[in-house]
Design an enzyme around this catalytic site. Structure first.
Site, PDB file in Angstrom:
ATOM      1  N   GLN A   1      44.594  70.767  53.270  1.00 33.71           N
ATOM      2  CA  GLN A   1      45.699  71.727  53.383  1.00 33.71           C
ATOM      3  C   GLN A   1      45.275  72.972  54.156  1.00 33.71           C
ATOM      4  O   GLN A   1      46.029  73.472  55.002  1.00 33.71           O
ATOM      5  CB  GLN A   1      46.172  72.115  51.981  1.00 33.71           C
ATOM      6  CG  GLN A   1      47.337  73.094  51.943  1.00 33.71           C
ATOM      7  CD  GLN A   1      47.711  73.471  50.515  1.00 33.71           C
ATOM      8  OE1 GLN A   1      47.162  72.952  49.547  1.00 33.71           O
ATOM      9  NE2 GLN A   1      48.644  74.395  50.382  1.00 33.71           N
TER      10      GLN A   1
ATOM     11  N   HIS B   1      50.865  82.993  41.041  1.00 33.60           N
ATOM     12  CA  HIS B   1      50.213  82.007  41.904  1.00 33.60           C
ATOM     13  C   HIS B   1      50.121  82.508  43.341  1.00 33.60           C
ATOM     14  O   HIS B   1      49.070  82.398  43.988  1.00 33.60           O
ATOM     15  CB  HIS B   1      50.987  80.694  41.852  1.00 33.60           C
ATOM     16  CG  HIS B   1      50.451  79.615  42.745  1.00 33.60           C
ATOM     17  ND1 HIS B   1      49.211  79.042  42.573  1.00 33.60           N
ATOM     18  CD2 HIS B   1      50.998  78.996  43.828  1.00 33.60           C
ATOM     19  CE1 HIS B   1      49.001  78.123  43.499  1.00 33.60           C
ATOM     20  NE2 HIS B   1      50.083  78.085  44.283  1.00 33.60           N
TER      21      HIS B   1
ATOM     22  N   GLU C   1      48.707  70.775  40.545  1.00 34.67           N
ATOM     23  CA  GLU C   1      49.523  71.975  40.453  1.00 34.67           C
ATOM     24  C   GLU C   1      50.560  71.777  39.359  1.00 34.67           C
ATOM     25  O   GLU C   1      51.358  70.831  39.411  1.00 34.67           O
ATOM     26  CB  GLU C   1      50.212  72.310  41.785  1.00 34.67           C
ATOM     27  CG  GLU C   1      49.254  72.864  42.829  1.00 34.67           C
ATOM     28  CD  GLU C   1      49.950  73.478  44.024  1.00 34.67           C
ATOM     29  OE1 GLU C   1      49.290  74.217  44.773  1.00 34.67           O
ATOM     30  OE2 GLU C   1      51.159  73.221  44.216  1.00 34.67           O
TER      31      GLU C   1
ATOM     32  N   ASP D   1      59.721  71.596  47.866  1.00 29.81           N
ATOM     33  CA  ASP D   1      58.820  72.271  46.932  1.00 29.81           C
ATOM     34  C   ASP D   1      58.793  73.762  47.249  1.00 29.81           C
ATOM     35  O   ASP D   1      58.459  74.167  48.368  1.00 29.81           O
ATOM     36  CB  ASP D   1      57.413  71.679  47.017  1.00 29.81           C
ATOM     37  CG  ASP D   1      56.563  72.060  45.828  1.00 29.81           C
ATOM     38  OD1 ASP D   1      57.123  72.334  44.757  1.00 29.81           O
ATOM     39  OD2 ASP D   1      55.327  72.077  45.957  1.00 29.81           O
TER      40      ASP D   1
ATOM     41  N   GLU E   1      42.926  78.242  41.328  1.00 27.26           N
ATOM     42  CA  GLU E   1      42.967  79.536  40.647  1.00 27.26           C
ATOM     43  C   GLU E   1      41.984  79.597  39.486  1.00 27.26           C
ATOM     44  O   GLU E   1      41.269  80.590  39.320  1.00 27.26           O
ATOM     45  CB  GLU E   1      44.380  79.806  40.147  1.00 27.26           C
ATOM     46  CG  GLU E   1      45.412  80.019  41.229  1.00 27.26           C
ATOM     47  CD  GLU E   1      46.799  80.190  40.635  1.00 27.26           C
ATOM     48  OE1 GLU E   1      47.145  81.319  40.242  1.00 27.26           O
ATOM     49  OE2 GLU E   1      47.533  79.184  40.562  1.00 27.26           O
TER      50      GLU E   1
ATOM     51  N   TYR F   1      47.611  73.841  57.508  1.00 29.15           N
ATOM     52  CA  TYR F   1      48.856  74.517  57.112  1.00 29.15           C
ATOM     53  C   TYR F   1      49.335  75.567  58.102  1.00 29.15           C
ATOM     54  O   TYR F   1      50.512  75.954  58.077  1.00 29.15           O
ATOM     55  CB  TYR F   1      48.727  75.106  55.709  1.00 29.15           C
ATOM     56  CG  TYR F   1      48.089  76.477  55.623  1.00 29.15           C
ATOM     57  CD1 TYR F   1      48.875  77.619  55.451  1.00 29.15           C
ATOM     58  CD2 TYR F   1      46.705  76.640  55.694  1.00 29.15           C
ATOM     59  CE1 TYR F   1      48.304  78.876  55.346  1.00 29.15           C
ATOM     60  CE2 TYR F   1      46.130  77.881  55.594  1.00 29.15           C
ATOM     61  CZ  TYR F   1      46.923  79.001  55.421  1.00 29.15           C
ATOM     62  OH  TYR F   1      46.358  80.255  55.330  1.00 29.15           O
TER      63      TYR F   1
ATOM     64  N   GLU G   1      53.768  72.246  37.788  1.00 31.15           N
ATOM     65  CA  GLU G   1      55.098  72.629  38.233  1.00 31.15           C
ATOM     66  C   GLU G   1      56.153  71.974  37.338  1.00 31.15           C
ATOM     67  O   GLU G   1      55.865  71.069  36.554  1.00 31.15           O
ATOM     68  CB  GLU G   1      55.355  72.193  39.689  1.00 31.15           C
ATOM     69  CG  GLU G   1      54.375  72.771  40.694  1.00 31.15           C
ATOM     70  CD  GLU G   1      54.854  72.625  42.131  1.00 31.15           C
ATOM     71  OE1 GLU G   1      56.089  72.501  42.348  1.00 31.15           O
ATOM     72  OE2 GLU G   1      53.999  72.639  43.039  1.00 31.15           O
TER      73      GLU G   1
ATOM     74  N   THR H   1      53.067  62.851  44.467  1.00 37.37           N
ATOM     75  CA  THR H   1      53.665  63.855  43.586  1.00 37.37           C
ATOM     76  C   THR H   1      54.137  63.115  42.342  1.00 37.37           C
ATOM     77  O   THR H   1      54.885  62.141  42.449  1.00 37.37           O
ATOM     78  CB  THR H   1      54.853  64.555  44.258  1.00 37.37           C
ATOM     79  OG1 THR H   1      54.430  65.143  45.492  1.00 37.37           O
ATOM     80  CG2 THR H   1      55.440  65.626  43.353  1.00 37.37           C
TER      81      THR H   1
ATOM     82  N   ARG I   1      43.029  70.604  48.827  1.00 33.14           N
ATOM     83  CA  ARG I   1      42.915  71.972  49.327  1.00 33.14           C
ATOM     84  C   ARG I   1      42.196  72.049  50.669  1.00 33.14           C
ATOM     85  O   ARG I   1      42.547  72.882  51.512  1.00 33.14           O
ATOM     86  CB  ARG I   1      42.183  72.836  48.304  1.00 33.14           C
ATOM     87  CG  ARG I   1      42.842  72.904  46.939  1.00 33.14           C
ATOM     88  CD  ARG I   1      44.234  73.477  47.008  1.00 33.14           C
ATOM     89  NE  ARG I   1      44.818  73.648  45.674  1.00 33.14           N
ATOM     90  CZ  ARG I   1      46.067  73.968  45.445  1.00 33.14           C
ATOM     91  NH1 ARG I   1      46.900  74.124  46.458  1.00 33.14           N
ATOM     92  NH2 ARG I   1      46.522  74.110  44.221  1.00 33.14           N
TER      93      ARG I   1
ATOM     94  N   LYS J   1      49.483  67.370  50.918  1.00 28.47           N
ATOM     95  CA  LYS J   1      50.424  67.260  49.805  1.00 28.47           C
ATOM     96  C   LYS J   1      51.097  65.890  49.718  1.00 28.47           C
ATOM     97  O   LYS J   1      51.442  65.435  48.627  1.00 28.47           O
ATOM     98  CB  LYS J   1      51.526  68.319  49.952  1.00 28.47           C
ATOM     99  CG  LYS J   1      51.035  69.755  49.912  1.00 28.47           C
ATOM    100  CD  LYS J   1      50.858  70.240  48.497  1.00 28.47           C
ATOM    101  CE  LYS J   1      50.687  71.734  48.453  1.00 28.47           C
ATOM    102  NZ  LYS J   1      50.590  72.240  47.063  1.00 28.47           N
TER     103      LYS J   1
ATOM    104  N   ASP K   1      52.221  68.541  41.563  1.00 29.11           N
ATOM    105  CA  ASP K   1      52.152  68.555  43.023  1.00 29.11           C
ATOM    106  C   ASP K   1      50.685  68.443  43.428  1.00 29.11           C
ATOM    107  O   ASP K   1      50.038  69.436  43.763  1.00 29.11           O
ATOM    108  CB  ASP K   1      52.791  69.848  43.548  1.00 29.11           C
ATOM    109  CG  ASP K   1      52.703  69.975  45.053  1.00 29.11           C
ATOM    110  OD1 ASP K   1      52.684  68.937  45.737  1.00 29.11           O
ATOM    111  OD2 ASP K   1      52.657  71.119  45.550  1.00 29.11           O
TER     112      ASP K   1
END
Length: 421
Positions: free
Chosen positions: A245, A138, A204, A131, A369, A249, A206, A262, A242, A258, A238
């Site tokens: 993550q 973004h 997400e 990914d 976002e 991360y 994508e 998916t 949050r 994640k 995806d």
């Protein structure tokens, strides 16, 4: 020149006219074996039946038995000349002026299956999934949310298509439910991390490239040949936790935030079908290094839409509209960069683009976002959301708008189920 038309009636709003012919894998009934097909209007054309009838008689497909397989991997490994041969055969066979299939009711009955009756499956066996993080809007928004406005996008982002290695085993077909993940979440103050169901579950928006012929270990793909290693595109969600993550991360990137799921759409739209909608990619500043500098830098004008159907409601509400053309690092740059160290890709591998956010507030590609990490709740027909709740369904749609026809991707959907007790 008259527009190409099929003898099969296709509604002008359909995603699947004869100009598209996307590939997928399906079962005509629950007891059948999976087999490849193409979408045409409200039908699936069974390619195993077309192959058995002897219509794939060109030099590249004859005797290959690629349409007797339970996935598309063998077919897409054959490369672009074979893909073009198949497309030419199918467009001729389905044309309104060609009697071979049109006037053969027995073969039509066997080969054309109503889409409403089939079970759609993952189109390829996905050996690996990567990914990328290739959209500047973004990357900028996420950087501002978590690091402030001074340097939201790190220097390296402008020199290479950043990516992480995802989990192929949890890639699922559209319509599969997604169970809310559990994990360690970012602690408050000096407290230890909490553990439990994610409270910041997100989508997400994508797309993803499906790799065609791979490359040998140790032999990179040249940037100007990279398009020949991409079979086509699918929609991709995806799903992202949050809060999980954010805690995990640093320093190695996403993991449990994640890998729980998916979602991809079932139909692979080929680059040949997308060719009329190619457009110039954004100018890259600074200029890319030589191995990422391509003679023609292109994206595709694909309109994208996110809908959310809140739990307990019957109507889905549009949450965002964006476009594939906002991709900063192109598909071919992503693939070339992936292989520049000698990494070998294989047929059926999945390369996600990263979240495809547009430049304005109603074109953002994820709730983080849209709601600015929960600070600005989104209104959805009387309901409000900062992040996804149990029972919410997320639906992605995508299509190119031609002259009197669409080249579309169908839908990519998933419903959130509660975390197990």
């Amino acid at each position: 020149m008259a527009a190409l038309k099929s003898f099969i009636e296709v509604h002008p709003d359909s995603d699947f006219p004869i100009q598209n012919l996307p590939y997928g894998v399906f079962k005509p009934d629950p007891l059948s074996q999976p087999r490849p097909g193409v979408a045409i209007g409200d039908y699936v054309l069974d390619l195993s039946e077309i192959y058995s009838a002897g219509f794939f008689d060109g030099p590249l497909l004859y005797g290959s038995e690629c349409f007797y397989q339970p996935t598309l991997n063998k077919f897409i490994s054959l490369g672009r000349p074979a893909w073009k041969e198949a497309r030419a055969t199918l467009q001729k066979l389905l044309s309104s002026t060609e009697p071979t299939l049109r006037d053969n009711p027995t073969l039509r009955q066997k080969a054309l299956v109503p889409m409403s009756k089939v079970e759609l499956l993952l189109p390829t066996a996905i050996g690996d999934y990567t990914d990328f993080y290739a959209n500047l809007n973004h990357a900028t928004n996420c950087g501002i949310i978590f690091r402030g406005t001074e340097n939201p996008v790190p220097k390296n982002w402008f020199y290479l298509p950043i990516a992480y290695h995802g989990r192929a085993s949890s890639v699922v077909i559209s319509g599969t439910d997604i169970i809310r993940p559990r994990g360690q979440c970012f602690p408050a103050g000096d407290n230890p991390p909490s553990f439990g169901p994610s409270e910041k579950l997100d989508f997400e928006l994508e797309m993803a490239a499906i790799v065609g012929p791979g490359n040998e270990l140790g032999k990179p793909v040249d940037i100007n040949d990279a398009a020949n290693h991409i079979f086509g595109l699918v929609l991709m969600n995806d799903w992202s936790a949050r809060d999980i993550q954010r805690w995990e991360y640093i320093p190695l990137g996403p993991f449990l935030g994640k890998s729980f799921g998916t979602t991809v759409s079932p139909w692979i739209v080929t680059l040949e079908a997308l060719e009329p909608f190619a457009c110039e990619a954004p100018k890259q500043d600074p200029p890319p290094l030589p191995y990422l500098s391509e003679k023609i830098s292109r994206n595709y004008d694909i309109s994208l839409q996110v809908e959310i159907k809140p739990a307990g409601q019957d109507q889905a509400i549009i949450a965002s509209k964006s476009n594939f053309k906002y991709l900063y690092w192109t598909l071919t740059q992503q693939l070339a960069h992936h292989t520049v160290n000698g990494c070998n890709l294989k047929p059926g591998d999945l390369l996600g683009t990263g979240t495809l956010s547009g430049p304005v507030s109603d074109s953002l590609g994820c709730l983080m976002e849209i709601t600015w990490n929960g600070q600005r709740p989104l209104s959805l027909n009387g309901a409000t959301r900062t992040f996804l709740e149990d029972g919410d369904e997320v639906i992605f749609k995508g299509a190119c708008k031609g002259d009197g026809y669409n080249v579309g991707f169908g839908i990519c959907s998933g419903k959130v189920l509660p975390s197990p007790p």
